[in-house]
Motif scaffolding. Structure first.
Motif, PDB file in Angstrom:
ATOM      1  N   VAL A   1       8.981  -0.615  -9.293  1.00 57.41           N
ATOM      2  CA  VAL A   1       8.512   0.351  -8.629  1.00 57.41           C
ATOM      3  C   VAL A   1       8.109  -0.311  -7.164  1.00 57.41           C
ATOM      4  CG1 VAL A   1       6.619   2.166  -8.801  1.00 57.41           C
ATOM      5  CG2 VAL A   1       7.821   1.201 -10.889  1.00 57.41           C
ATOM      6  N   VAL A   2       8.442   0.454  -6.107  1.00 58.04           N
ATOM      7  CA  VAL A   2       8.208  -0.022  -4.707  1.00 58.04           C
ATOM      8  C   VAL A   2       7.464   1.350  -3.927  1.00 58.04           C
ATOM      9  CG1 VAL A   2       9.852  -1.970  -4.895  1.00 58.04           C
ATOM     10  CG2 VAL A   2      10.433   0.327  -3.929  1.00 58.04           C
ATOM     11  N   VAL A   3       6.823   0.782  -2.956  1.00 55.04           N
ATOM     12  CA  VAL A   3       6.329   1.715  -2.056  1.00 55.04           C
ATOM     13  C   VAL A   3       7.281   2.002  -0.791  1.00 55.04           C
ATOM     14  CG1 VAL A   3       4.052   2.209  -0.643  1.00 55.04           C
ATOM     15  CG2 VAL A   3       3.702   1.350  -2.986  1.00 55.04           C
ATOM     16  N   ASP A   4       7.361   2.916  -0.155  1.00 53.89           N
ATOM     17  CA  ASP A   4       8.093   2.775   0.839  1.00 53.89           C
ATOM     18  C   ASP A   4       7.131   2.421   2.250  1.00 53.89           C
ATOM     19  OD1 ASP A   4       9.838   3.419   2.982  1.00 53.89           O
ATOM     20  OD2 ASP A   4      10.794   5.193   2.113  1.00 53.89           O
ATOM     21  N   ASP A   5       7.099   0.943   2.260  1.00 53.81           N
ATOM     22  CA  ASP A   5       6.139   0.470   3.095  1.00 53.81           C
ATOM     23  C   ASP A   5       6.796   0.519   4.721  1.00 53.81           C
ATOM     24  OD1 ASP A   5       3.630  -0.528   1.841  1.00 53.81           O
ATOM     25  OD2 ASP A   5       5.133  -1.376   0.535  1.00 53.81           O
ATOM     26  N   PHE A   6       8.121   0.499   4.588  1.00 54.17           N
ATOM     27  CA  PHE A   6       8.781   0.606   6.038  1.00 54.17           C
ATOM     28  C   PHE A   6       8.440   1.958   6.817  1.00 54.17           C
ATOM     29  CE2 PHE A   6      11.945   2.220   9.049  1.00 54.17           C
ATOM     30  CZ  PHE A   6      12.085   1.398   9.759  1.00 54.17           C
ATOM     31  N   GLU A   7       8.415   3.216   5.810  1.00 61.86           N
ATOM     32  CA  GLU A   7       8.210   4.569   6.448  1.00 61.86           C
ATOM     33  C   GLU A   7       6.677   4.596   6.605  1.00 61.86           C
ATOM     34  OE1 GLU A   7       8.857   9.072   4.682  1.00 61.86           O
ATOM     35  OE2 GLU A   7       7.509   7.624   3.663  1.00 61.86           O
TER      36      GLU A   7
ATOM     37  N   SER B   1       3.571 -11.125   2.929  1.00 63.52           N
ATOM     38  CA  SER B   1       4.172 -10.644   1.639  1.00 63.52           C
ATOM     39  C   SER B   1       5.398  -9.732   2.286  1.00 63.52           C
ATOM     40  CB  SER B   1       3.219  -9.856   1.329  1.00 63.52           C
ATOM     41  OG  SER B   1       2.810  -8.869   1.935  1.00 63.52           O
ATOM     42  N   SER B   2       6.246  -9.271   1.292  1.00 67.20           N
ATOM     43  CA  SER B   2       7.258  -8.341   1.580  1.00 67.20           C
ATOM     44  C   SER B   2       6.698  -6.876   2.407  1.00 67.20           C
ATOM     45  CB  SER B   2       8.144  -8.169   0.496  1.00 67.20           C
ATOM     46  OG  SER B   2       7.179  -7.696  -0.709  1.00 67.20           O
ATOM     47  N   VAL B   3       5.432  -6.570   1.623  1.00 65.80           N
ATOM     48  CA  VAL B   3       4.843  -5.360   1.984  1.00 65.80           C
ATOM     49  C   VAL B   3       4.394  -5.478   3.403  1.00 65.80           C
ATOM     50  CG1 VAL B   3       2.765  -4.135   1.597  1.00 65.80           C
ATOM     51  CG2 VAL B   3       4.262  -5.036  -0.111  1.00 65.80           C
ATOM     52  N   GLY B   4       3.780  -6.375   3.876  1.00 64.15           N
ATOM     53  CA  GLY B   4       3.135  -6.552   5.414  1.00 64.15           C
ATOM     54  C   GLY B   4       4.564  -6.754   6.181  1.00 64.15           C
TER      55      GLY B   4
ATOM     56  N   ARG C   1       6.028  -3.134   6.710  1.00 61.11           N
ATOM     57  CA  ARG C   1       5.220  -2.382   7.489  1.00 61.11           C
ATOM     58  C   ARG C   1       5.227  -2.693   9.104  1.00 61.11           C
ATOM     59  NH1 ARG C   1      -0.464  -2.610   3.725  1.00 61.11           N
ATOM     60  NH2 ARG C   1       0.597  -1.591   1.747  1.00 61.11           N
ATOM     61  N   MET C   2       5.210  -3.822   9.241  1.00 56.90           N
ATOM     62  CA  MET C   2       5.520  -4.332  10.646  1.00 56.90           C
ATOM     63  C   MET C   2       6.922  -4.029  11.043  1.00 56.90           C
ATOM     64  SD  MET C   2       2.985  -5.813  12.080  1.00 56.90           S
ATOM     65  CE  MET C   2       3.935  -6.293  13.648  1.00 56.90           C
ATOM     66  N   GLU C   3       7.905  -3.673  10.362  1.00 53.94           N
ATOM     67  CA  GLU C   3       9.024  -3.553  10.750  1.00 53.94           C
ATOM     68  C   GLU C   3       9.079  -1.759  11.126  1.00 53.94           C
ATOM     69  OE1 GLU C   3      12.102  -5.025  11.363  1.00 53.94           O
ATOM     70  OE2 GLU C   3      10.670  -6.912  11.156  1.00 53.94           O
ATOM     71  N   GLY C   4       8.284  -1.208  10.315  1.00 50.05           N
ATOM     72  CA  GLY C   4       7.984   0.303  10.751  1.00 50.05           C
ATOM     73  C   GLY C   4       7.231   0.583  11.834  1.00 50.05           C
ATOM     74  N   TYR C   5       6.439  -0.293  12.147  1.00 44.46           N
ATOM     75  CA  TYR C   5       5.731  -0.120  13.410  1.00 44.46           C
ATOM     76  C   TYR C   5       6.607  -0.565  14.557  1.00 44.46           C
ATOM     77  CZ  TYR C   5       2.527  -2.555  16.710  1.00 44.46           C
ATOM     78  OH  TYR C   5       1.796  -3.030  17.829  1.00 44.46           O
TER      79      TYR C   5
ATOM     80  N   THR D   1      11.082   4.518  -6.046  1.00 46.22           N
ATOM     81  CA  THR D   1      10.449   4.240  -4.553  1.00 46.22           C
ATOM     82  C   THR D   1       9.440   5.364  -4.609  1.00 46.22           C
ATOM     83  OG1 THR D   1      12.578   3.194  -3.665  1.00 46.22           O
ATOM     84  CG2 THR D   1      10.610   4.073  -1.996  1.00 46.22           C
ATOM     85  N   VAL D   2       8.037   5.099  -4.307  1.00 53.27           N
ATOM     86  CA  VAL D   2       6.935   5.909  -3.994  1.00 53.27           C
ATOM     87  C   VAL D   2       6.776   6.167  -2.433  1.00 53.27           C
ATOM     88  CG1 VAL D   2       4.606   6.747  -4.566  1.00 53.27           C
ATOM     89  CG2 VAL D   2       6.094   5.450  -6.314  1.00 53.27           C
ATOM     90  N   LYS D   3       6.551   7.371  -1.865  1.00 54.98           N
ATOM     91  CA  LYS D   3       6.390   7.662  -0.832  1.00 54.98           C
ATOM     92  C   LYS D   3       4.787   7.824  -0.538  1.00 54.98           C
ATOM     93  CE  LYS D   3      10.591   8.855   0.790  1.00 54.98           C
ATOM     94  NZ  LYS D   3      11.258   7.878   1.781  1.00 54.98           N
TER      95      LYS D   3
END
Length: 338
Positions: A163-169, A195-198, A201-205, A323-325
């Motif tokens: 179960v993943v969060v859409d961290d890029f978005e 971390s993969s999460v960080g 988020r940076m890629e989305g930024y 995937t959770v938005k």
């Protein structure tokens, strides 16, 4: 007085421990006459079943193991709450452990869970584990047919439910919101850098900056380790350039950033707009209240628990990745849309 065991009762009746276990559990697999005799003897001797021993005998513990990397992050508290709710509704207990982002601590915990203690495992990987792809312990658990659900911080190298969060978005739309309210210079304070999460988020930024043709500047990024002095690093940042927006990648970081910015005489949101991640209690009650990205932690916990219990009850199903938005909850720490 010595506590009587299944072994003692088995010896008294000259039968196997398994037969005694079936008798005290009222199984139909043995004769009614012997069952009554064993039950009466057990009651007379004040026998109390060793639940763990019985569970191991039956290869069921009705217990779920949960490993989270950081209990100070409110997101993981919310996830635990959701897991426990679904587990309780389905007759499961949970044993929760904290890895403190340490591979060594995580490994010791997994060794404990791999010894027949739990029916299944829910885990978000420690930063150290993710960085170095140290997945042997988890691979061993999966190979031992213990169902595993990874959440939030996952690995593509492991075959299991996720179960993943859409961290890029989340990183993208958070940055885009700041740009849309007039922030041209947007800094990031990141306590989960490797971390993969960080990273997502940076890629989305970066994607949002690129879309609006704003140059990416590494000096606008603060990557925090537990040893770093956030006050000092924030001083360098605020002295470097006129900062108009700041994104904090967890709730505690966002609150600290808010207090530091205010202490240096800036008005929030007129001078600097601030957005944090994870919608916890702190963000609502600071002044001004913080605009936050909600990752829906309770829902993620419920979803992981449902996936795991379904996997325990019905092995062999195809693995799923859900995937959770995220949602942006706009409060007083960001300027209003023009």
């Amino acid at each position: 007085m010595k506590k009587i065991t299944l072994k003692d009762i088995a010896k008294h009746f000259n039968v196997s421990i398994s037969t005694v276990s079936k008798a005290v559990n009222d199984s139909h697999e043995i004769s009614a006459e012997l069952k009554v005799k064993i039950q009466e003897y057990a009651k007379e001797k004040h026998y109390k079943p060793n639940r763990l021993a019985l569970n191991l005998l039956n290869r069921r513990t009705n217990t779920i193991g949960v490993v989270v990397p950081n209990i100070l992050n409110y997101f993981f508290v919310q996830v635990l709450y959701g897991i426990e709710k679904i587990a309780n509704e389905n007759g499961y207990n949970i044993i929760s452990c904290i890895s403190d982002e340490s591979f060594a601590k995580e490994s010791k915990t997994l060794e404990f869970f791999d010894s027949g203690t739990v029916d299944g495992l829910i885990i978000s990987l420690a930063e150290e584990t993710q960085n170095e792809n140290k997945l042997d312990a988890l691979t061993g658990i999966i190979n031992n047919d213990i169902p595993v659900v990874l959440f939030d911080r996952v690995s593509d190298l492991l075959e299991c439910d996720k179960v993943v969060v859409d961290d890029f978005e989340a990183g993208y739309k958070t940055t885009k919101h700041l740009i849309n309210i007039g922030c041209a210079t947007i800094a990031v304070v990141n306590p989960i850098g490797s971390s993969s999460v960080g990273k997502l988020r940076m890629e989305g930024y970066k994607k949002a900056l690129e879309e609006y043709e704003i140059p990416f500047d590494t000096k606008l990024l603060i990557t925090l380790s537990p040893k770093d002095d956030i006050d000092l690093l924030m001083s360098f940042l605020l002295n470097y350039k006129n900062i108009e927006g700041i994104i904090g990648f967890d709730e505690i970081t966002a609150v600290k950033v808010l207090e530091i910015v205010k202490a240096r005489g800036y008005n929030v949101p007129n001078d600097i707009s601030i957005i944090g991640f994870t919608n916890g209690q702190l963000s609502k009650y600071v002044t001004p209240s913080l605009t936050m990205v909600s990752q829906h932690g309770k829902y993620i916990g419920e979803l992981t628990a449902k996936l795991l219990i379904n996997r325990i009850k019905t092995p062999g199903l195809p693995f799923e990745t859900k995937t959770v938005k995220t949602s942006l909850l706009v409060r007083d720490s960001t300027k209003k849309l023009q």
